[in-house]
Design a protein around this motif. Structure first.
Motif, PDB file in Angstrom:
ATOM      1  N   ASN A 268      -4.562 142.116   1.855  1.00  0.00           N
ATOM      2  CA  ASN A 268      -5.482 141.039   2.194  1.00  0.00           C
ATOM      3  C   ASN A 268      -6.649 141.599   2.971  1.00  0.00           C
ATOM      4  N   TYR A 269      -7.813 141.012   2.771  1.00  0.00           N
ATOM      5  CA  TYR A 269      -9.007 141.483   3.470  1.00  0.00           C
ATOM      6  C   TYR A 269      -9.931 140.351   3.892  1.00  0.00           C
ATOM      7  N   ILE A 270      -9.792 139.174   3.309  1.00  0.00           N
ATOM      8  CA  ILE A 270     -10.554 138.010   3.739  1.00  0.00           C
ATOM      9  C   ILE A 270      -9.656 137.142   4.610  1.00  0.00           C
ATOM     10  N   LEU A 271      -9.952 137.058   5.895  1.00  0.00           N
ATOM     11  CA  LEU A 271      -9.129 136.257   6.792  1.00  0.00           C
ATOM     12  C   LEU A 271      -9.602 134.811   6.835  1.00  0.00           C
ATOM     13  N   LYS A 272     -10.922 134.630   6.929  1.00  0.00           N
ATOM     14  CA  LYS A 272     -11.471 133.274   7.038  1.00  0.00           C
ATOM     15  C   LYS A 272     -12.930 133.280   6.609  1.00  0.00           C
ATOM     16  N   VAL A 273     -13.360 132.202   5.995  1.00  0.00           N
ATOM     17  CA  VAL A 273     -14.764 132.019   5.617  1.00  0.00           C
ATOM     18  C   VAL A 273     -15.212 130.661   6.131  1.00  0.00           C
ATOM     19  N   THR A 274     -16.345 130.632   6.841  1.00  0.00           N
ATOM     20  CA  THR A 274     -16.918 129.368   7.304  1.00  0.00           C
ATOM     21  C   THR A 274     -18.341 129.245   6.787  1.00  0.00           C
ATOM     22  N   ASP A 275     -18.829 127.987   6.711  1.00  0.00           N
ATOM     23  CA  ASP A 275     -20.229 127.806   6.338  1.00  0.00           C
ATOM     24  C   ASP A 275     -21.099 127.979   7.571  1.00  0.00           C
ATOM     25  N   ARG A 276     -22.399 127.763   7.409  1.00  0.00           N
ATOM     26  CA  ARG A 276     -23.330 128.007   8.510  1.00  0.00           C
ATOM     27  C   ARG A 276     -23.086 127.091   9.697  1.00  0.00           C
ATOM     28  N   ASN A 277     -22.421 125.977   9.476  1.00  0.00           N
ATOM     29  CA  ASN A 277     -22.151 125.026  10.557  1.00  0.00           C
ATOM     30  C   ASN A 277     -20.769 125.196  11.172  1.00  0.00           C
ATOM     31  N   GLY A 278     -20.038 126.226  10.727  1.00  0.00           N
ATOM     32  CA  GLY A 278     -18.725 126.489  11.289  1.00  0.00           C
ATOM     33  C   GLY A 278     -17.576 125.813  10.574  1.00  0.00           C
ATOM     34  N   LYS A 279     -17.854 125.064   9.515  1.00  0.00           N
ATOM     35  CA  LYS A 279     -16.783 124.420   8.758  1.00  0.00           C
ATOM     36  C   LYS A 279     -15.976 125.476   8.013  1.00  0.00           C
ATOM     37  N   VAL A 280     -14.656 125.430   8.161  1.00  0.00           N
ATOM     38  CA  VAL A 280     -13.784 126.413   7.520  1.00  0.00           C
ATOM     39  C   VAL A 280     -13.678 126.113   6.029  1.00  0.00           C
ATOM     40  N   LEU A 281     -14.092 127.075   5.207  1.00  0.00           N
ATOM     41  CA  LEU A 281     -14.014 126.923   3.759  1.00  0.00           C
ATOM     42  C   LEU A 281     -12.705 127.471   3.219  1.00  0.00           C
TER      43      LEU A 281
ATOM     44  N   GLU B 148      -9.013 129.874   4.712  1.00  0.00           N
ATOM     45  CA  GLU B 148      -8.327 130.663   5.723  1.00  0.00           C
ATOM     46  C   GLU B 148      -7.043 131.183   5.096  1.00  0.00           C
ATOM     47  N   ASN B 149      -6.864 132.486   5.160  1.00  0.00           N
ATOM     48  CA  ASN B 149      -5.760 133.118   4.454  1.00  0.00           C
ATOM     49  C   ASN B 149      -4.760 133.743   5.428  1.00  0.00           C
ATOM     50  N   ARG B 150      -3.511 133.627   5.098  1.00  0.00           N
ATOM     51  CA  ARG B 150      -2.442 134.215   5.915  1.00  0.00           C
ATOM     52  C   ARG B 150      -1.688 135.255   5.083  1.00  0.00           C
ATOM     53  N   PRO B 151      -1.098 136.241   5.756  1.00  0.00           N
ATOM     54  CA  PRO B 151      -0.356 137.276   5.026  1.00  0.00           C
ATOM     55  C   PRO B 151       0.772 136.688   4.186  1.00  0.00           C
ATOM     56  N   GLN B 152       0.962 137.237   3.008  1.00  0.00           N
ATOM     57  CA  GLN B 152       2.058 136.832   2.127  1.00  0.00           C
ATOM     58  C   GLN B 152       3.052 137.991   2.028  1.00  0.00           C
ATOM     59  N   GLN B 153       4.280 137.722   2.390  1.00  0.00           N
ATOM     60  CA  GLN B 153       5.278 138.784   2.450  1.00  0.00           C
ATOM     61  C   GLN B 153       6.549 138.398   1.706  1.00  0.00           C
ATOM     62  N   ARG B 154       7.302 139.416   1.314  1.00  0.00           N
ATOM     63  CA  ARG B 154       8.600 139.200   0.680  1.00  0.00           C
ATOM     64  C   ARG B 154       9.485 140.403   1.000  1.00  0.00           C
ATOM     65  N   ARG B 155      10.779 140.150   1.059  1.00  0.00           N
ATOM     66  CA  ARG B 155      11.694 141.253   1.362  1.00  0.00           C
ATOM     67  C   ARG B 155      11.938 142.085   0.116  1.00  0.00           C
ATOM     68  N   VAL B 156      11.851 143.401   0.297  1.00  0.00           N
ATOM     69  CA  VAL B 156      12.050 144.341  -0.806  1.00  0.00           C
ATOM     70  C   VAL B 156      13.351 145.106  -0.622  1.00  0.00           C
ATOM     71  N   ILE B 157      13.563 145.621   0.589  1.00  0.00           N
ATOM     72  CA  ILE B 157      14.778 146.375   0.886  1.00  0.00           C
ATOM     73  C   ILE B 157      15.291 145.934   2.254  1.00  0.00           C
ATOM     74  N   GLY B 158      16.501 146.336   2.570  1.00  0.00           N
ATOM     75  CA  GLY B 158      17.077 145.986   3.858  1.00  0.00           C
ATOM     76  C   GLY B 158      16.462 146.780   4.999  1.00  0.00           C
ATOM     77  N   GLU B 159      16.619 146.272   6.202  1.00  0.00           N
ATOM     78  CA  GLU B 159      16.070 146.943   7.382  1.00  0.00           C
ATOM     79  C   GLU B 159      16.682 148.325   7.573  1.00  0.00           C
ATOM     80  N   ASP B 160      17.983 148.461   7.308  1.00  0.00           N
ATOM     81  CA  ASP B 160      18.625 149.764   7.493  1.00  0.00           C
ATOM     82  C   ASP B 160      18.115 150.780   6.476  1.00  0.00           C
ATOM     83  N   ASN B 161      17.929 150.339   5.222  1.00  0.00           N
ATOM     84  CA  ASN B 161      17.389 151.216   4.187  1.00  0.00           C
ATOM     85  C   ASN B 161      15.986 151.686   4.572  1.00  0.00           C
TER      86      ASN B 161
END
Length: 649
Positions: free
Chosen positions: A462-475, A477-490
């Motif tokens: 991810n590289y775009i966190l948030k985009v707003t217009d000139r007046n500050g209105k949020v167009l 907003e992105n959050r990280p998307q994650q999924r488990r691939v392997i166990g913590e011990d592995n």
């Protein structure tokens, strides 16, 4: 009589303008969009021009007074149009039968910069008057002056005082001296002629004119003018103007263009908040530049670093020089060599192997489905080591034969399917899979290695966190998307194995001279015939992939550890300076033991070659190695032997 007629025409135009526009909505002044890094620092404007907008309070008072003195001394007195200046310009233009003089106020010039072209016609001039009056009606004088100072052209591709200051003096506008301010204020009247890089004498003469005007208007005294005139100016371009992250900006611009359209980028005033860290980007630029300066100028490279915890791109370099090649190699597929081994070894752990299990490195051959015979060999002069390796040492030494033998035991189809869980696609189920048979992208390698640092969780880039217009209105907003691939011990055990690559006996041990005792793990990679050189590694906070090679598959003739490794190490050292120290997360069910590399058993004091290994509790060796006790009894040396003295078949 002529003046009376012209005056009447202008007054009529003004009256018409007021009648038709008084009830119109507030005009929107075009604004270039701005991209910010993760810390809120502006990276670069996304307009068609090289421009960075700043507030009037951020501009030096000297420059503001200089620009008013030389361009429009009555700026704060008129209402957008200087009648005397217009009469003078019209008279000259009629006499010459063409547009040769503008007589424009700062407001008119601002209107032209924002809304009109540079064509020299009477129609364009009338439009300029209308827009100037509209600007004066809707904006304050300070707001208009701010617009003007952010849009005027100074030459060298620089629009606005901030970029001009960085282009000609390598500093921010707020740091300009009187002498520097006066020189810059004189350039916009004729940028090509007053360019100090091209015509320093003309620029100096123009600067003296500006200083004289400032004195006449009472902005400076004779003594200040004399000191400024005598000041020796040092011209310097900051690298900021070229763009510290041009490949990243191009990536952002392409995204915004597809989603919002180019007009919104160039004129909509979007504020784009990204994951890039300019401090890390600067470290990446320095590492790549110093790492390649002694090599062929045609040799290319790519570097991409992501946040190990969320996949945010922190630094990105898609090539050696964006000006000569805009092709972004971070997203180009190349064979990864031995940097692909950890994914297969992760499957080995999942399938019941441990880091201490031993596999023989010897001549072996496999019959392929097409009838061909495949004989894996090791890197270096000798194709085989003719001894057993624990899995951890096999990775530390980057033994190819052991990797292929383990892949054969697991099954190439299973290994390919398992590797794709790490974000790869089209991985070929072949015996040479752990040696990098399938092409992958540097960005995918950085994200895949981050899985080991992030407790087995895969994060989408991810590289775009948030985009707003000139007046500050949020167009958006992105959050990280994650999924488990392997166990913590592995994840932890693979991390422990890859830490060994950077320790004594590992192929990346020499990199410790660069980044010291910082906690890190990684892997070297070199493809057949030395076409691609890699180093991929991570700390608890950053995962970074470095690729070096030629675009047209020429041989690099240098291993990944020699050319890509130092770039990676220098980046990690520089990028981590502001990061808090930390260690990799170790699950509660993990045990750490010193293991004898010759026997694969728990090491005793007599074992000359031992290394710390991680095990899931219950899978660790139970027996202690006594193999070297008799050999070392009565020894007068320090007990450290080369492997061939302590090993027996």
């Amino acid at each position: 009589m002529r003046k009376f007629i012209l005056s009447s025409i202008i007054l009529a135009l003004i009256t018409c303008h007021m009648g038709f526009t008084w009830s119109l909505p507030r005009i929107e002044v075009p604004q270039a969009s701005v991209v910010y890094d993760v810390n809120g620092e502006a990276i670069k404007g996304l307009g068609e021009q090289n421009r960075i907008n700043i507030e009037l309070s951020e501009m030096p008072d000297y420059f503001i007074k200089a620009i008013i003195a030389v361009e429009d001394k009555n700026f704060y007195q008129h209402h957008g149009i200087d009648m005397a200046g217009i009469f003078r310009a019209i008279y000259v233009n009629i006499r010459e039968r063409k547009i040769v003089e503008g007589g424009s106020t700062i407001t008119q010039q601002t209107a032209k910069n924002l809304f009109l072209s540079n064509e020299r016609t009477f129609l364009r001039k009338f439009k300029e008057l209308f827009y100037a009056l509209e600007l004066e009606r809707q904006y304050s004088k300070d707001e208009i002056l701010t617009m003007y100072c952010n849009t005027i052209y100074f030459g060298q591709g620089a629009y606005g005082i901030e970029v001009a200051a960085r282009t000609f003096f390598g500093k921010s506008a707020r740091d300009l001296s009187l002498a520097e301010s006066a020189l810059l204020a004189g350039i916009p009247r004729w940028p090509s002629n007053y360019d100090p890089y091209i015509n320093p004498e003309a620029a100096k003469k123009r600067q003296l004119v500006v200083l004289q005007r400032m004195q006449e208007e009472g902005y400076i005294d004779q003594e200040s003018k004399a000191r400024a005139a005598e000041e020796k100016l040092q011209y310097e371009k900051t690298t900021y103007i070229k763009g510290e992250a041009p490949y990243f900006i191009a990536l952002v611009k392409d995204y915004l263009s597809k989603k919002y359209g180019e007009q919104m980028i160039y004129q909509g005033g979007l504020k784009v908040y990204t994951s890039l860290d300019l401090y890390m980007q600067r470290a990446a630029n320095q590492a790549l530049q110093s790492g390649l300066e002694a090599y062929d100028p045609n040799l290319q490279a790519a570097l991409v670093a992501v946040d190990s915890g969320n996949g945010g791109i922190r630094a990105l370099i898609g090539g050696r020089d964006y000006a000569s090649s805009t092709f972004n190699r971070v997203f180009s597929k190349r064979q990864p060599g031995s940097t692909f081994k950890p994914f297969m070894y992760s499957l080995a752990l999942y399938s019941g192997f441990t880091a201490a299990d031993k596999i023989m490195c010897e001549e072996v051959e496999y019959e392929l489905p097409n009838g061909d015979i495949y004989r894996p060999t090791d890197y270096g002069k000798e194709p085989y080591h003719w001894r057993e390796f624990t899995l951890k040492e096999a990775v530390m030494k980057s033994d190819n034969v052991v990797a292929v033998r383990v892949n054969s035991i697991l099954g190439p189809t299973a290994a390919a399917s398992y590797a794709e869980k790490f974000g790869f696609s089209n991985i070929q189920p072949v015996l040479s899979l752990p040696l990098g048979a399938s092409e992958v992208r540097p960005i995918d390698m950085a994200l895949a290695y981050a899985v080991f640092a992030n407790r087995g969780l895969y994060s989408n880039a991810n590289y775009i966190l948030k985009v707003t217009d000139r007046n500050g209105k949020v167009l958006e907003e992105n959050r990280p998307q994650q999924r488990r691939v392997i166990g913590e011990d592995n994840a932890y055990i693979i991390t422990n194995i890859l830490e060994g690559v950077l320790e004594a006996g590992g192929t990346g041990a020499h990199l410790r001279n660069v980044f010291g005792d910082r906690i890190a793990a990684g892997k070297t990679g070199t493809t057949d015939e030395f076409k691609d050189a890699w180093f991929v590694g991570f700390t608890p906070r950053i995962s970074c992939a470095v690729w070096v090679g030629y675009d047209k598959n020429r041989d690099v003739n240098i291993s990944g550890g020699v050319i890509a490794g130092p770039i990676w190490a220098n980046f990690i050292e520089g990028a981590s300076r502001r990061l808090a120290e930390g260690d990799f997360y170790r699950p509660d069910n993990i045990r750490l033991l010193n293991i004898c590399l010759d026997s694969g058993l728990v090491a005793s004091e007599s074992c000359p070659r031992q290394v710390e290994m991680a095990f899931v509790e219950g899978s660790e060796p139970e027996d202690i190695c006594y193999e070297h006790r008799e050999e070392n009894e009565g020894s007068l040396d320090d007990g450290i032997f080369p492997w061939w003295q302590s090993w027996s078949p």
